[in-house]
Every structure is written in structure tokens, then in C-alpha cells.
Design an enzyme around this catalytic site. Structure first.
Site, PDB file in Angstrom:
ATOM      1  N   LYS A 210     -17.464 -24.805 -19.241  1.00  0.00           N
ATOM      2  CA  LYS A 210     -18.602 -25.495 -20.166  1.00  0.00           C
ATOM      3  C   LYS A 210     -18.282 -27.125 -20.092  1.00  0.00           C
ATOM      4  CE  LYS A 210     -20.536 -25.545 -24.719  1.00  0.00           C
ATOM      5  NZ  LYS A 210     -20.902 -24.821 -25.905  1.00  0.00           N
ATOM      6  N   GLU A 216      -6.587 -25.481 -18.105  1.00  0.00           N
ATOM      7  CA  GLU A 216      -6.008 -24.340 -17.029  1.00  0.00           C
ATOM      8  C   GLU A 216      -7.209 -24.535 -16.009  1.00  0.00           C
ATOM      9  OE1 GLU A 216      -6.466 -24.175 -20.209  1.00  0.00           O
ATOM     10  OE2 GLU A 216      -5.068 -22.645 -21.152  1.00  0.00           O
ATOM     11  N   GLY A 270     -18.989 -20.848 -25.525  1.00  0.00           N
ATOM     12  CA  GLY A 270     -18.427 -20.199 -24.370  1.00  0.00           C
ATOM     13  C   GLY A 270     -18.371 -18.700 -24.602  1.00  0.00           C
ATOM     14  N   ARG A 271     -18.247 -18.139 -25.729  1.00  0.00           N
ATOM     15  CA  ARG A 271     -18.095 -16.887 -25.511  1.00  0.00           C
ATOM     16  C   ARG A 271     -19.436 -15.931 -25.499  1.00  0.00           C
ATOM     17  NH1 ARG A 271     -16.174 -19.515 -29.670  1.00  0.00           N
ATOM     18  NH2 ARG A 271     -16.929 -19.358 -31.617  1.00  0.00           N
ATOM     19  N   GLU A 356     -12.810 -15.009 -31.956  1.00  0.00           N
ATOM     20  CA  GLU A 356     -12.975 -16.653 -31.975  1.00  0.00           C
ATOM     21  C   GLU A 356     -14.091 -17.042 -32.841  1.00  0.00           C
ATOM     22  OE1 GLU A 356     -11.721 -19.134 -28.360  1.00  0.00           O
ATOM     23  OE2 GLU A 356     -13.964 -19.111 -28.166  1.00  0.00           O
ATOM     24  N   HIS A 387      -3.004   8.989 -24.999  1.00  0.00           N
ATOM     25  CA  HIS A 387      -1.447   9.355 -24.707  1.00  0.00           C
ATOM     26  C   HIS A 387      -0.688   8.029 -24.759  1.00  0.00           C
ATOM     27  CE1 HIS A 387      -2.495  13.192 -22.676  1.00  0.00           C
ATOM     28  NE2 HIS A 387      -3.713  12.406 -22.392  1.00  0.00           N
ATOM     29  N   LYS A 507      -3.487 -26.601 -28.091  1.00  0.00           N
ATOM     30  CA  LYS A 507      -3.685 -27.386 -26.996  1.00  0.00           C
ATOM     31  C   LYS A 507      -3.134 -28.723 -27.046  1.00  0.00           C
ATOM     32  CE  LYS A 507      -8.477 -26.023 -25.909  1.00  0.00           C
ATOM     33  NZ  LYS A 507      -9.492 -26.513 -25.822  1.00  0.00           N
TER      34      LYS A 507
HETATM   35  O1  F6P Z   1     -10.506 -21.101 -25.953  1.00  0.00           O
HETATM   36  C1  F6P Z   1     -11.375 -22.374 -26.448  1.00  0.00           C
HETATM   37  C2  F6P Z   1     -12.471 -22.410 -25.518  1.00  0.00           C
HETATM   38  O2  F6P Z   1     -13.312 -23.571 -25.902  1.00  0.00           O
HETATM   39  C3  F6P Z   1     -13.501 -21.200 -25.548  1.00  0.00           C
HETATM   40  O3  F6P Z   1     -14.268 -21.250 -26.664  1.00  0.00           O
HETATM   41  C4  F6P Z   1     -14.096 -21.431 -24.132  1.00  0.00           C
HETATM   42  O4  F6P Z   1     -14.933 -19.906 -23.714  1.00  0.00           O
HETATM   43  C5  F6P Z   1     -13.104 -21.658 -23.296  1.00  0.00           C
HETATM   44  O5  F6P Z   1     -12.121 -22.418 -24.267  1.00  0.00           O
HETATM   45  C6  F6P Z   1     -13.254 -22.312 -21.984  1.00  0.00           C
HETATM   46  O6  F6P Z   1     -13.950 -23.381 -22.308  1.00  0.00           O
HETATM   47  P1  F6P Z   1     -14.598 -24.285 -21.059  1.00  0.00           P
HETATM   48  O7  F6P Z   1     -15.963 -23.283 -20.549  1.00  0.00           O
HETATM   49  O8  F6P Z   1     -15.270 -25.585 -21.498  1.00  0.00           O
HETATM   50  O9  F6P Z   1     -13.718 -24.469 -19.626  1.00  0.00           O
END
Ligand code: F6P
Length: 542
Positions: A210, A216, A270-271, A356, A387, A507
């Protein structure tokens, strides 16, 4: 405009719910069932192909009425209507919350800041469909003219969990000629193991983020680009990289052609985003028309949530029952137990959606809550959990309400295996609810000293959700059901379910630690963190 924050736990409705909880605390589900032969029928509700039997909950009609009154005291319906109207109910980020617009039909109209966002949604959906068709037909080729065989989605959190979950869930509907892989972790082993053995000439990366700034994702995207260019002579990056983002400027800086960029909007959290362009990998896998079916299933639940009275409103009922146990029965967690192998990632997805959203400690107006908010959500597909951890649910000391998900038809008919699966899900819900008394155990001739060990207290509540078959449409319906359940709970708890400031501190600290790992700079953390950094420095320098 932000809805007024209500001191919900100071209302008579909250007090009434507490009284009912106290009244029913020692009542067993055995007695609730014995006193009402119609209980299962009366406590079954159906919406959008989802049948929910909530009779195995420790409630009766007066308790349910009190819960519905509590929802009204919190103005859940007003809050819901504000969301559907596109009001900026995400107050800490001044944003509308409009994932429901992502699945609205083409002729619908939802206006945000003077723009009909539904038209924008369909414009992107159409571009996604055209792109997916090109990849699926083999018209889209890589630098050497070969068609794409592997799509690698690079994203994390909401830009990973949704498409990953849905790809796994809908594998029987996917084009067998194209495989999707998902890379999320900044641990280089994730990307390295996922590209191992791939032919770069046949590989397409979708960078899904987003913000397009997430550490990452950007780290993995750069590493993937290096892998491509160092393993494919004359690689044309534009033919192997597309992007999904709201941040089109950053995408262009990365070097991805704007023509191959699929946008979405700040009013999609995002979620809550896998039905936006974030679902591009899924659309490539299952095709645009099945993706549309998924959206239709979601929309059907949106309409149910928007219009059904609370008393027959499935997300409202599930949300209220969750709150009942969380606050009034001190339940710390909530298990989601899908009896469907293809839903292996469903609970992972729900963890972000629920935790979240509702893992919050202050209310919309910034004042602290003095009641419990979101539960820990967990679970894995049955029968595996039986199990492993079901022992604790049956005989442990903690109350764990559960959702069982059962499908009437499997994707693959193998002898009587589906009967075995369904027998197990029904048996677990029955055993948890009714247990086995010491008298019953003794009557079976069990040695007296073993009787306590073999007694099941029961009275463990669960909902059984029954669905015809796992399809794009029913998966969409299930996801929307949980989205709105989370909404209902957040509205009653008076929290903003749509921000996630809690992820920021870690972060920021990581950004500070990165350069310290490879320098000799003096460390000014606490003694534990300092010692751990020194240990790492020593190990890495040999
Ligand atoms: O974990 C925080 C967050 O902002 C989530 O809400 C989001 O889904 C994720 O990081 C990834 O964010 P982006 O889509 O901006 O890379």
C-alpha cells in the site's frame, strides 16, 4: 464526523448484560438444551449461503436481547451506516473506511471527497482483468519471449496474508499452468527459498505494498530484481515486475512502468485490501470471473450486514457473542477451526484482520478503555488440531470459545473421507458443549481414581458455520462476515478498528539498530539489548 464516544461500560445496557452473564455463569449448556427442544432451530441464522448455528453458546433469549440492546446503546447501526456512506470513521488517520466499495456493483455510487469511488474501483478491476487474461493466455511474455509460469507476490501483512490465504483456499479453481508463490519475510531465506529452481524467464514479480515504503517488501523487491538481472541475460525488468500500491510516485522511482501499476486508495486498510488490486496474484491464478464471484459473495454479506435487523444479523450476532465471553467470562482467546484443508491460511489471515483492528487500549477519543478489547485469535484446520491442542480446550483451565467451519461438499471425493471429516467437526462441537459427567464415566466401569481424569466438564461454547462448498463466492462471504464481526466489536468497544499505530515503535527501533549491528558505535539501549547486539556483532565478525 467521528461518532461520539460513549462510556459504554457505564450504560445500563452494559450492566444488564453483566447481570445476565452472572445469572448464566453456572448454567450448563446441557440444561439450556434440555429446557428448549427448539433451541437449535431458533438459534440458527443464514446469510449469503452461510448457515450459523449458535445454539451451543451460553446464552438464552433474555441474554441475547440484552446484547442487542448493548449494540444499540453503542449505536452499532449508526456507525455501520457512517462507514457505508463513506464518512471518515478512521479518525486518527482522517480516512474513510470503504472496503465495502471494493465489491460494490458497477452501478453503485459511494462518494468520497466529491468522487464516486465505485467507478474508480471498476476501472482498476477492468485493468486487472485485462492484465490477468494476458498472463493466463500466455500473451504476456517475459524478456526472452517465454510465457509466465510463476507469479511471485512480494508483500507483507495485508499485502500478503489475504492473497496468500485465498490462493491456498481456491487452489482447485486455479489455472494449473501458473503457480503463485508468496514472499513476505525480510529473512532472506524466504525469497531465496522461493526463487530456488525458478526459471527467471518465466517468472513475474508482483510487488504489493500500500505504502511502497515497507522495509520488508522493498528489501525483497530489490533483492528479487537483483536475482532476475543476474540470472537472466538482458532481462527487461518491466516484463517481469508489476506493482500494486497507493503510492504511484514511489513505484515509478523503483522502476516499474506506470502502465503496469495497479492502484488503490487510502480508504482501503491493508488488512481489508485483498479484494482490491492487492488480490492481483489471486486474480491471475483463478481468473477474473471467479475473482468477481468472490467479490459478489462479499457484497452479499455487506448487504446482509447493512440491512438485516441486529437480531438476525450474522456479523452482529458473532461480534456480540465474542464480546460476551471476552468481557464477562474472561475468555482471552478465540479459536477459529476450519474443517477444510484448503483453509490452512485462514486463521493467519484472521489474526491480522482481528488483532490489528481490535488490539487497542484507548477509545476513539483517546481515553483508556477499562474493559477487555480484542481477543487472541488462533487455530488451524481440523482434524490436525485435535491431536495437538484440543486437549486444553476440553480439559484445560481456560475458556476458549470457538468457531467451527464445515463444508457440505469437498473439492475431492475420496471414499468416505469427507464423512469422517464432518463426523469429527460435529463430534468436537458436541463434546465441547456437553462433555461427559463423572457419573457417566463411572457408569462405564472406569476405575474410581481415573474418573476425574476422564471427565469432561463441557460447557465450552462454539458456533458451527455450515457452508455448501468452499468456492470463490463462499470464501468471499466468509471473509466479509469476519470483517463485519470485527467492526461490530470495535464499535461497541468505542475503539478505532482501522489504524495500527502499535506496529510503529518496533519498526522505528529496528531502523535504529540496523546500523549499530555493523558498527562499533557505543550502545545506549538497556543492558539486555546492548548485550544481545554485542553478541551478534561478535558472531558476525568471526
Ligand atoms: O503491519 C503494519 C502494516 O502497515 C499493515 O497494516 C499492512 O498490511 C502491512 O504493514 C504492509 O503495509 P504495506 O502494504 O504498506 O506494505
Amino acid at each position: 464526523m467521528s461518532p461520539k464516544t460513549v462510556d459504554i461500560d457505564a450504560t445500563p445496557e452494559w450492566a444488564a448484560v453483566r447481570e445476565h452473564a452472572d445469572r448464566l455463569r453456572d448454567t450448563h449448556l446441557r440444561d439450556l438444551f434440555a429446557s428448549d427442544a427448539d433451541r437449535a432451530d431458533a438459534m440458527t441464522v443464514e446469510a449469503a449461503g452461510l448457515v450459523a448455528d449458535y445454539s451451543k453458546h451460553r446464552v438464552d433469549d433474555p441474554a441475547l436481547s440484552a446484547l442487542f440492546a448493548l449494540a444499540r446503546a453503542a449505536d452499532v447501526e449508526g456507525h455501520r451506516d457512517a462507514m457505508f456512506r463513506g464518512e471518515k470513521i478512521n479518525t486518527t488517520e482522517n480516512r474513510a473506511v470503504l472496503h465495502v466499495a471494493l465489491r460494490a456493483p458497477r452501478d453503485a455510487e459511494i462518494v468520497v471527497d466529491g468522487e464516486n469511488v465505485v467507478a474508480q474501483v471498476h476501472e482498476v478491476l477492468d485493468r486487472m482483468a485485462a492484465f490477468s487474461d494476458r498472463v493466463r493466455s500466455g500473451e504476456w511474455v517475459g524478456s526472452t519471449g517465454k510465457r509466465i509460469r510463476t507469479v511471485v507476490n512480494i508483500g507483507i501483512g495485508g499485502s500478503d496474508l489475504g492473497p496468500r490465504m485465498a490462493y491456498e483456499a481456491l487452489k482447485p479453481y486455479a489455472d494449473p499452468q501458473i503457480t503463485c508463490r508468496f514472499v513476505s519475510n525480510v529473512d532472506g531465506d524466504d525469497l531465496a527459498s522461493n526463487v530456488e529452481g525458478l526459471d527467471p524467464a518465466e517468472t513475474l514479480f508482483i510487488v504489493a505494498s500500500k505504502t511502497f515504503t515497507t522495509l520488508e517488501t522493498m528489501t525483497n523487491a530489490r533483492a528479487a530484481r537483483d536475482w532476475l538481472t543476474s540470472n537472466l541475460d538482458g532481462a527487461d525488468v518491466a516484463k517481469h515486475f508489476v506493482a500494486v500500491s497507493t503510492n504511484l510516485g514511489e513505484v515509478e522511482k523503483f522502476g516499474i512502468d506506470p502502465a503496469n501499476t495497479f492502484g488503490f486508495w487510502d480508504w482501503v486498510g491493508g488488512r481489508y485490501s485483498f479484494d482490491s488490486a492487492i488480490g492481483l496474484s489471486l486474480m491471475v491464478a483463478i481468473g477474473p470471473s471467479r475473482f468477481r464471484e468472490l467479490l459478489d459473495g462479499m457484497h452479499e454479506v455487506d448487504e446482509h450486514f447493512r440491512t438485516a435487523p441486529l437480531e438476525s444479523n450474522l456479523p452482529a450476532i458473532m461480534g456480540l457473542l465474542g464480546l460476551w465471553y471476552r468481557e464477562f467470562f474472561n475468555a482471552q482467546s478465540h479459536a477459529v477451526l476450519p474443517y477444510a484443508h484448503y483453509l490452512s491460511r485462514f486463521t493467519d489471515y484472521l489474526q491480522q484482520l482481528d488483532m490489528e483492528s481490535n488490539g487497542k487500549r484507548v477509545r476513539r477519543d483517546g481515553t483508556p478503555v477499562d474493559y477487555q478489547t480484542g481477543p487472541i485469535v488462533w487455530g488451524t484446520p481440523g482434524t490436525n488440531g485435535q491431536h495437538a491442542y484440543y486437549q486444553l480446550i476440553h480439559q484445560g483451565t481456560t475458556l476458549i470459545p470457538a468457531d467451527f467451519l464445515a463444508f457440505l461438499h469437498p473439492a475431492h471425493e475420496l471414499g468416505n473421507q469427507h464423512d469422517l471429516l464432518i463426523a469429527n467437526v460435529l463430534a468436537q462441537a458436541e463434546a465441547l458443549a456437553f462433555g461427559k459427567t463423572a457419573e457417566q464415566v463411572a457408569a462405564e466401569g472406569v476405575a474410581p481414581e481415573l474418573v476425574p481424569h476422564r471427565t469432561f466438564p463441557g460447557n465450552h461454547p462454539s458456533t458451527t458455520l455450515v457452508v455448501e462448498k468452499l468456492t470463490p463466492r463462499t470464501l468471499g462471504a466468509l471473509v466479509a462476515l469476519y470483517e463485519h464481526k470485527v467492526f461490530v466489536q470495535g464499535a461497541i468497544w468505542q475503539i478505532n478498528s482501522f489504524d495500527q499505530w502499535g506496529v510503529e515503535l518496533g519498526k522505528a527501533l529496528a531502523q535504529r539498530i540496523v546500523p549499530e549491528l555493523s558498527s562499533d558505535d557505543e550502545l545506549t539501549h538497556d543492558s539486555s539489548t546492548n548485550a544481545l547486539i554485542r553478541r551478534y556483532r561478535a558472531a558476525r565478525r568471526g
